[in-house]
Design an enzyme around this catalytic site. Structure first.
Site, PDB file in Angstrom:
ATOM      1  N   ASN A 136       0.847  -1.202   0.000  1.00 21.03           N
ATOM      2  CA  ASN A 136       0.000   0.000   0.000  1.00 21.03           C
ATOM      3  C   ASN A 136       0.883   1.253   0.000  1.00 21.03           C
ATOM      4  OD1 ASN A 136      -2.338   1.553   0.064  1.00 21.03           O
ATOM      5  ND2 ASN A 136      -3.140   0.584   1.936  1.00 21.03           N
ATOM      6  N   PHE A 137       0.249   2.389  -0.209  1.00 21.16           N
ATOM      7  CA  PHE A 137       0.885   3.716  -0.142  1.00 21.16           C
ATOM      8  C   PHE A 137       2.018   3.879  -1.150  1.00 21.16           C
ATOM      9  CE2 PHE A 137      -0.786   2.734   4.171  1.00 21.16           C
ATOM     10  CZ  PHE A 137      -1.882   3.588   4.122  1.00 21.16           C
ATOM     11  N   LEU A 138       1.887   3.232  -2.320  1.00 14.45           N
ATOM     12  CA  LEU A 138       2.816   3.499  -3.426  1.00 14.45           C
ATOM     13  C   LEU A 138       2.569   4.924  -3.906  1.00 14.45           C
ATOM     14  CD1 LEU A 138       4.739   2.905  -5.795  1.00 14.45           C
ATOM     15  CD2 LEU A 138       2.801   1.834  -6.978  1.00 14.45           C
ATOM     16  N   THR A 172      -4.556  -3.375  -3.754  1.00 11.47           N
ATOM     17  CA  THR A 172      -5.708  -2.843  -4.483  1.00 11.47           C
ATOM     18  C   THR A 172      -5.252  -1.621  -5.257  1.00 11.47           C
ATOM     19  OG1 THR A 172      -6.323  -1.444  -2.599  1.00 11.47           O
ATOM     20  CG2 THR A 172      -7.417  -3.586  -2.763  1.00 11.47           C
ATOM     21  N   LEU A 388      -6.610  -0.915   3.454  1.00 13.98           N
ATOM     22  CA  LEU A 388      -6.820   0.477   3.870  1.00 13.98           C
ATOM     23  C   LEU A 388      -6.529   1.475   2.747  1.00 13.98           C
ATOM     24  CD1 LEU A 388      -5.072  -0.017   7.291  1.00 13.98           C
ATOM     25  CD2 LEU A 388      -7.544  -0.036   6.827  1.00 13.98           C
TER      26      LEU A 388
HETATM   27  S1  NHW Z   1      -3.056   2.036  -5.278  1.00 14.58           S
HETATM   28  C1  NHW Z   1      -2.501   3.685  -5.168  1.00 14.58           C
HETATM   29  C2  NHW Z   1      -1.261   3.955  -5.973  1.00 14.58           C
HETATM   30  N1  NHW Z   1      -0.834   5.339  -5.802  1.00 14.58           N
HETATM   31  C3  NHW Z   1      -1.376   6.374  -6.429  1.00 14.58           C
HETATM   32  O1  NHW Z   1      -2.243   6.245  -7.267  1.00 14.58           O
HETATM   33  C4  NHW Z   1      -0.866   7.750  -5.991  1.00 14.58           C
HETATM   34  C5  NHW Z   1      -0.799   8.738  -7.119  1.00 14.58           C
HETATM   35  N2  NHW Z   1       0.012   8.225  -8.206  1.00 14.58           N
HETATM   36  C6  NHW Z   1       1.345   8.025  -8.133  1.00 14.58           C
HETATM   37  O2  NHW Z   1       1.985   8.280  -7.133  1.00 14.58           O
HETATM   38  C7  NHW Z   1      -2.635   1.347  -3.643  1.00 14.58           C
HETATM   39  C8  NHW Z   1       2.003   7.443  -9.362  1.00 14.58           C
HETATM   40  O3  NHW Z   1       1.174   7.673 -10.476  1.00 14.58           O
HETATM   41  C9  NHW Z   1       2.326   5.928  -9.222  1.00 14.58           C
HETATM   42  C10 NHW Z   1       2.843   5.406 -10.558  1.00 14.58           C
HETATM   43  C11 NHW Z   1       3.379   5.719  -8.140  1.00 14.58           C
HETATM   44  C12 NHW Z   1       1.053   5.127  -8.870  1.00 14.58           C
HETATM   45  N3  NHW Z   1      -0.028  -0.184  -8.875  1.00 14.58           N
HETATM   46  O4  NHW Z   1       6.762   5.209 -12.557  1.00 14.58           O
HETATM   47  P1  NHW Z   1       5.848   5.060 -13.696  1.00 14.58           P
HETATM   48  C13 NHW Z   1      -1.211   0.855  -3.674  1.00 14.58           C
HETATM   49  O5  NHW Z   1      -0.320   1.528  -3.187  1.00 14.58           O
HETATM   50  C14 NHW Z   1       2.479   0.823 -13.261  1.00 14.58           C
HETATM   51  C15 NHW Z   1       0.827  -0.957  -9.585  1.00 14.58           C
HETATM   52  O6  NHW Z   1       6.315   5.620 -14.984  1.00 14.58           O
HETATM   53  P2  NHW Z   1       4.029   6.861 -12.370  1.00 14.58           P
HETATM   54  C16 NHW Z   1      -0.940  -0.489  -4.288  1.00 14.58           C
HETATM   55  C17 NHW Z   1       2.016   1.097 -14.668  1.00 14.58           C
HETATM   56  O7  NHW Z   1       1.026   0.141 -15.042  1.00 14.58           O
HETATM   57  N4  NHW Z   1       1.430  -0.555 -10.730  1.00 14.58           N
HETATM   58  O8  NHW Z   1       4.392   5.653 -13.360  1.00 14.58           O
HETATM   59  C18 NHW Z   1       0.397  -0.565  -5.000  1.00 14.58           C
HETATM   60  C19 NHW Z   1       3.304   1.006 -15.441  1.00 14.58           C
HETATM   61  O9  NHW Z   1       3.676  -0.350 -15.636  1.00 14.58           O
HETATM   62  P3  NHW Z   1       3.378  -1.056 -17.084  1.00 14.58           P
HETATM   63  C20 NHW Z   1       1.121   0.676 -11.181  1.00 14.58           C
HETATM   64  O10 NHW Z   1       2.674   7.321 -12.719  1.00 14.58           O
HETATM   65  C21 NHW Z   1       0.634  -1.928  -5.599  1.00 14.58           C
HETATM   66  C22 NHW Z   1       4.317   1.599 -14.463  1.00 14.58           C
HETATM   67  O11 NHW Z   1       3.701   1.518 -13.154  1.00 14.58           O
HETATM   68  C23 NHW Z   1       0.232   1.516 -10.503  1.00 14.58           C
HETATM   69  O12 NHW Z   1       5.106   7.863 -12.297  1.00 14.58           O
HETATM   70  C24 NHW Z   1       1.981  -2.082  -6.250  1.00 14.58           C
HETATM   71  C25 NHW Z   1       4.588   3.057 -14.763  1.00 14.58           C
HETATM   72  O13 NHW Z   1       5.530   3.516 -13.847  1.00 14.58           O
HETATM   73  C26 NHW Z   1      -0.354   1.037  -9.306  1.00 14.58           C
HETATM   74  N5  NHW Z   1      -1.223   1.769  -8.576  1.00 14.58           N
HETATM   75  O14 NHW Z   1       3.965   6.136 -10.938  1.00 14.58           O
HETATM   76  C27 NHW Z   1       2.230  -3.459  -6.785  1.00 14.58           C
HETATM   77  N6  NHW Z   1       0.147   2.679 -11.172  1.00 14.58           N
HETATM   78  O15 NHW Z   1       3.739  -2.482 -16.946  1.00 14.58           O
HETATM   79  C28 NHW Z   1       2.602  -4.438  -5.701  1.00 14.58           C
HETATM   80  C29 NHW Z   1       0.937   2.550 -12.256  1.00 14.58           C
HETATM   81  O16 NHW Z   1       1.907  -0.853 -17.337  1.00 14.58           O
HETATM   82  C30 NHW Z   1       2.969  -5.789  -6.238  1.00 14.58           C
HETATM   83  N7  NHW Z   1       1.533   1.349 -12.267  1.00 14.58           N
HETATM   84  O17 NHW Z   1       4.217  -0.307 -18.079  1.00 14.58           O
HETATM   85  C31 NHW Z   1       3.392  -6.773  -5.169  1.00 14.58           C
HETATM   86  C32 NHW Z   1       4.798  -6.471  -4.672  1.00 14.58           C
HETATM   87  C33 NHW Z   1       5.203  -7.374  -3.506  1.00 14.58           C
HETATM   88  C34 NHW Z   1       5.391  -8.817  -3.979  1.00 14.58           C
HETATM   89  C35 NHW Z   1       5.910  -9.740  -2.829  1.00 14.58           C
HETATM   90  C36 NHW Z   1       6.074 -11.145  -3.178  1.00 14.58           C
HETATM   91  C1  EN5 Z   2      -6.430   1.685  -2.055  1.00  9.86           C
HETATM   92  N1  EN5 Z   2      -6.073   1.631  -0.677  1.00  9.86           N
HETATM   93  O1  EN5 Z   2     -12.359   7.804  -7.120  1.00  9.86           O
HETATM   94  C2  EN5 Z   2      -6.558   3.076  -2.551  1.00  9.86           C
HETATM   95  N2  EN5 Z   2     -13.312   7.904  -5.112  1.00  9.86           N
HETATM   96  O2  EN5 Z   2     -16.555   6.467  -5.718  1.00  9.86           O
HETATM   97  C3  EN5 Z   2      -6.356   3.216  -4.023  1.00  9.86           C
HETATM   98  N3  EN5 Z   2     -16.384   9.564  -5.776  1.00  9.86           N
HETATM   99  O3  EN5 Z   2     -15.201   9.432  -3.888  1.00  9.86           O
HETATM  100  C4  EN5 Z   2      -7.579   3.141  -4.867  1.00  9.86           C
HETATM  101  N4  EN5 Z   2     -15.207  12.617  -9.499  1.00  9.86           N
HETATM  102  O4  EN5 Z   2     -18.883   9.210  -6.481  1.00  9.86           O
HETATM  103  C5  EN5 Z   2      -8.399   4.349  -4.900  1.00  9.86           C
HETATM  104  N5  EN5 Z   2     -19.710  10.924  -5.308  1.00  9.86           N
HETATM  105  C6  EN5 Z   2      -9.530   4.333  -5.872  1.00  9.86           C
HETATM  106  C7  EN5 Z   2     -10.533   5.414  -5.539  1.00  9.86           C
HETATM  107  C8  EN5 Z   2     -10.020   6.824  -5.755  1.00  9.86           C
HETATM  108  C9  EN5 Z   2     -10.924   7.907  -5.234  1.00  9.86           C
HETATM  109  C10 EN5 Z   2     -12.251   7.876  -5.922  1.00  9.86           C
HETATM  110  C11 EN5 Z   2     -14.656   7.862  -5.617  1.00  9.86           C
HETATM  111  C12 EN5 Z   2     -15.273   6.542  -5.240  1.00  9.86           C
HETATM  112  C13 EN5 Z   2     -15.438   9.026  -5.018  1.00  9.86           C
HETATM  113  C14 EN5 Z   2     -17.320  10.557  -5.260  1.00  9.86           C
HETATM  114  C15 EN5 Z   2     -16.923  11.952  -5.655  1.00  9.86           C
HETATM  115  C16 EN5 Z   2     -16.831  12.148  -7.145  1.00  9.86           C
HETATM  116  C17 EN5 Z   2     -16.312  13.499  -7.487  1.00  9.86           C
HETATM  117  C18 EN5 Z   2     -16.103  13.605  -8.980  1.00  9.86           C
HETATM  118  C19 EN5 Z   2     -18.712  10.178  -5.766  1.00  9.86           C
HETATM  119  C20 EN5 Z   2     -21.101  10.625  -5.539  1.00  9.86           C
HETATM  120  C21 EN5 Z   2     -21.764  10.407  -4.183  1.00  9.86           C
HETATM  121  C22 EN5 Z   2     -23.282  10.382  -4.249  1.00  9.86           C
HETATM  122  C23 EN5 Z   2     -23.849  10.575  -2.841  1.00  9.86           C
HETATM  123  C24 EN5 Z   2     -25.354  10.545  -2.868  1.00  9.86           C
HETATM  124  C25 EN5 Z   2     -25.858   9.276  -3.497  1.00  9.86           C
HETATM  125  C26 EN5 Z   2     -25.270   9.045  -4.879  1.00  9.86           C
HETATM  126  C27 EN5 Z   2     -23.769   9.063  -4.835  1.00  9.86           C
END
Ligand code: NHW
Ligand code: EN5
Length: 388
Positions: A136-138, A172, A388
Site C-alpha cells: 500500500n501507499f505506493l 488494491t 486500507l
Molecule cells: S493504489 C494507489 C497507488 N498510488 C497512487 O495512485 C498515488 C498517485 N500516483 C502516483 O503516485 C494502492 C504514481 O502515479 C504511481 C505510478 C506511483 C502510482 N499499482 O513510474 P511510472 C497501492 O499503493 C504501473 C501498480 O512511470 P508513475 C498499491 C504502470 O502500469 N502498478 O508511473 C500498489 C506502469 O507499468 P506497465 C502501477 O505514474 C501496488 C508503471 O507503473 C500503478 O510515475 C503495487 C509506470 O511507472 C499502481 N497503482 O507512478 C504493486 N500505477 O507495466 C505491488 C501505475 O503498465 C505488487 N503502475 O508499463 C506486489 C509487490 C510485492 C510482492 C511480494 C512477493
Molecule cells: C487503495 N487503498 O475515485 C486506494 N473515489 O466512488 C487506491 N467519488 O469518492 C484506490 N469525481 O462518487 C483508490 N460521489 C480508488 C478510488 C479513488 C478515489 C475515488 C470515488 C469513489 C469518489 C465521489 C466523488 C466524485 C467526485 C467527482 C462520488 C457521488 C456520491 C453520491 C452521494 C449521494 C448518493 C449518490 C452518490
C-alpha cells in the site's frame, strides 16, 4: 502494453482463457541465497531510505508526501489525506518489518519524493492460508511521474518481502492492471448532504430541494439496538471468534487471530472505530461493526478544506440484522461528525446499501494478488478482505 507487469508473476490478460492453469502460486519460491542481496539501483540523484515511523519528523514527511501526491478521484477534486496516526496504525501491525517501509529521497535536499510499503498478513484463498505482504501507499511525487520509478519501487519491495521468505502479496488499485481477482464499486451514504453538495462530492437530485435532501438523509441521535456499544480490550476474544467464523464464508479473507484483532479492530480515536452488540440478557457478543477514518482534502474549494469520511471495514451479524447494525454504524458516524460513510460491495454489503440510502460512486477498486492465481476470479460478494 504493460512493459513492467508483463515480466511479473501475475495473471496475464492473455492467459485468462487458459482454464488448465491451476489455482495457487504462479511460480515456486527460490532459495533465499538466490534473492538479490542489494537494493535495485535508483537514478543517481536519489537514494533509498528505510523509514522509522516512530520518528515523528519522518512520519510528518511521509504524511506530507501523501497529502500532496497520493490518490485523487478522476476529476481531481479530492485527494486522500491519511493522518499520521492512521499511517502509524496501518504500517505497524503485529510483526511488521521496518525494512518494508521504503522511502526514496533526493540525495541533496533529503526531501522524501517516493514511498511504497508492505505489511505482513495471513490471507486465505479457498482452503490455502498463505503468508503475504499487503502492499500500500505506493506514491511518486507529482514532479517525478512517468519516469518508470514505480517499477523500481515495486521490485525493491518485492526483494525485501522475498528476504523474509514471503512469496505472495495482496494489493488494491483504482487502475486496471494485469489481472484483478475482482472489481468492486464504492458506495457513498451522505451524512452531511449540504456540505457534500457544496464541495461537489454529490449533486442535488432531480426535483429535489436542499431541505428535502437534508430531511432524506437525517439520522436519529443515538443508536437504536439495545446493547450496542463501543468495543473494548476485554472484547478481543469474543470479537475474534465472531470474525473468524464469519470470514470463513468468503473465498479470499484474512486469517485474523486475537493479536491481529487487537491491532486492527480495537478503537483508536479518528483511526478505527468498532462497535458490538452485547446481549442485555446473556451478555454474549452477537454482532460487530467497524469503520476506519480517512479524510480527503477538498481541492480548490473556498469554503472547505477537508471531507471527513468513514469507510466500512469488517462487520458481522449473527442476531441483529446486518441492515439494522449498519444503520447504527451510520448513526454513530453522524454523531461523530463524519460527512460521508463509504462502503465497497464486498462481503454481504449489497444487502444493505440501497436500503440505507447509499448511492453508487464513480470510483472502482480492483483487487490483486501477486504470484497467486485464482482461476476466473471471484465476485465482490465472495471477497472478505478490506485493505486500507
Ligand atoms: S493504489 C494507489 C497507488 N498510488 C497512487 O495512485 C498515488 C498517485 N500516483 C502516483 O503516485 C494502492 C504514481 O502515479 C504511481 C505510478 C506511483 C502510482 N499499482 O513510474 P511510472 C497501492 O499503493 C504501473 C501498480 O512511470 P508513475 C498499491 C504502470 O502500469 N502498478 O508511473 C500498489 C506502469 O507499468 P506497465 C502501477 O505514474 C501496488 C508503471 O507503473 C500503478 O510515475 C503495487 C509506470 O511507472 C499502481 N497503482 O507512478 C504493486 N500505477 O507495466 C505491488 C501505475 O503498465 C505488487 N503502475 O508499463 C506486489 C509487490 C510485492 C510482492 C511480494 C512477493
Ligand atoms: C487503495 N487503498 O475515485 C486506494 N473515489 O466512488 C487506491 N467519488 O469518492 C484506490 N469525481 O462518487 C483508490 N460521489 C480508488 C478510488 C479513488 C478515489 C475515488 C470515488 C469513489 C469518489 C465521489 C466523488 C466524485 C467526485 C467527482 C462520488 C457521488 C456520491 C453520491 C452521494 C449521494 C448518493 C449518490 C452518490
Amino acid at each position: 502494453r504493460h512493459k513492467f507487469w508483463e515480466t511479473q508473476p501475475v495473471g496475464q490478460f492473455r492467459d485468462t482463457a487458459d482454464t488448465s492453469l491451476p489455482d495457487g502460486p504462479i511460480e515456486p519460491p527460490t532459495p533465499l541465497s538466490e534473492v538479490r542481496a542489494d537494493p535495485y539501483p535508483l537514478p543517481a540523484a536519489f537514494e533509498w531510505l528505510t523509514c522509522d515511523l516512530d520518528d515523528d519528523a519522518l512520519l510528518a514527511d511521509l504524511y506530507s508526501l501523501l497529502a500532496h501526491n497520493y490518490v485523487e478521484d478522476d476529476e481531481n477534486m479530492f485527494r486522500f489525506n491519511y493522518s499520521p496516526a492512521f499511517l502509524r496504525w496501518a504500517l505497524k501491525p503485529p510483526s511488521f518489518f521496518r525494512a518494508w517501509h521504503i522511502g526514496v529521497r533526493a540525495k541533496e535536499s533529503k526531501k522524501l519524493v517516493a514511498f511504497i510499503s508492505g505489511v505482513p498478513a495471513r490471507i486465505r484463498a479457498r482452503d490455502d492460508i498463505v503468508r503475504m505482504a499487503e502492499i500500500n501507499f505506493l506514491c511518486v511525487h507529482k514532479k517525478l511521474r512517468s519516469k518508470r520509478l514505480a517499477p523500481v519501487l515495486i521490485r525493491e519491495v518485492t526483494r525485501r518481502v522475498h528476504q523474509e521468505n514471503i512469496w505472495q502479496a495482496a494489493y488494491t488499485a483504482g487502475v486496471v492492471l494485469p489481472t484483478p481477482i475482482t472489481t468492486c464499486r464504492y458506495w457513498h451514504r451522505s451524512l452531511n448532504p449540504k456540505k457534500l453538495i457544496d464541495v461537489g462530492f454529490s449533486r442535488l437530485g432531480p426535483r429535489m430541494t436542499m431541505s428535502r435532501t437534508v430531511r432524506l438523509y437525517k439520522m436519529p441521535d443515538a443508536p437504536l439496538t439495545p446493547g450496542f456499544r463501543r468495543m473494548e480490550l476485554r472484547d478481543v476474544a469474543a470479537v475474534t471468534r465472531l470474525l473468524r467464523a464469519y470470514l470463513a464464508r468468503f473465498v479470499v479473507a484474512p486469517d485474523f487471530d486475537e493479536v491481529d484483532v487487537e491491532h486492527w479492530l480495537l478503537p483508536q480515536e479518528d483511526v478505527v472505530d468498532s462497535y458490538l452488540v452485547e446481549s442485555p440478557e446473556t451478555h454474549e457478543v452477537t454482532d460487530f461493526c467497524s469503520f476506519y477514518t480517512l479524510p480527503s482534502s477538498v481541492l480548490n474549494n473556498a469554503n472547505y478544506a477537508t471531507l471527513k469520511a468513514a469507510y466500512s471495514y469488517y462487520n458481522v451479524s449473527t442476531k441483529t440484522p446486518l441492515q439494522q447494525l449498519m444503520n447504527d454504524a451510520l448513526i454513530v458516524a453522524k454523531q461523530k461528525n463524519y460527512d460521508v460513510f463509504n462502503a465497497l460491495d464486498v462481503m454481504e454489503n449489497e444487502s444493505f446499501l440501497k436500503e440505507l440510502k447509499f448511492g453508487p460512486g464513480d470510483g472502482q477498486l480492483h483487487y490483486y494478488l501477486y504470484n497467486y492465481r485464482i482461476r476466473n476470479g471471484i465476485k465482490p460478494s465472495e471477497l472478505g478482505l478490506v485493505l486500507l
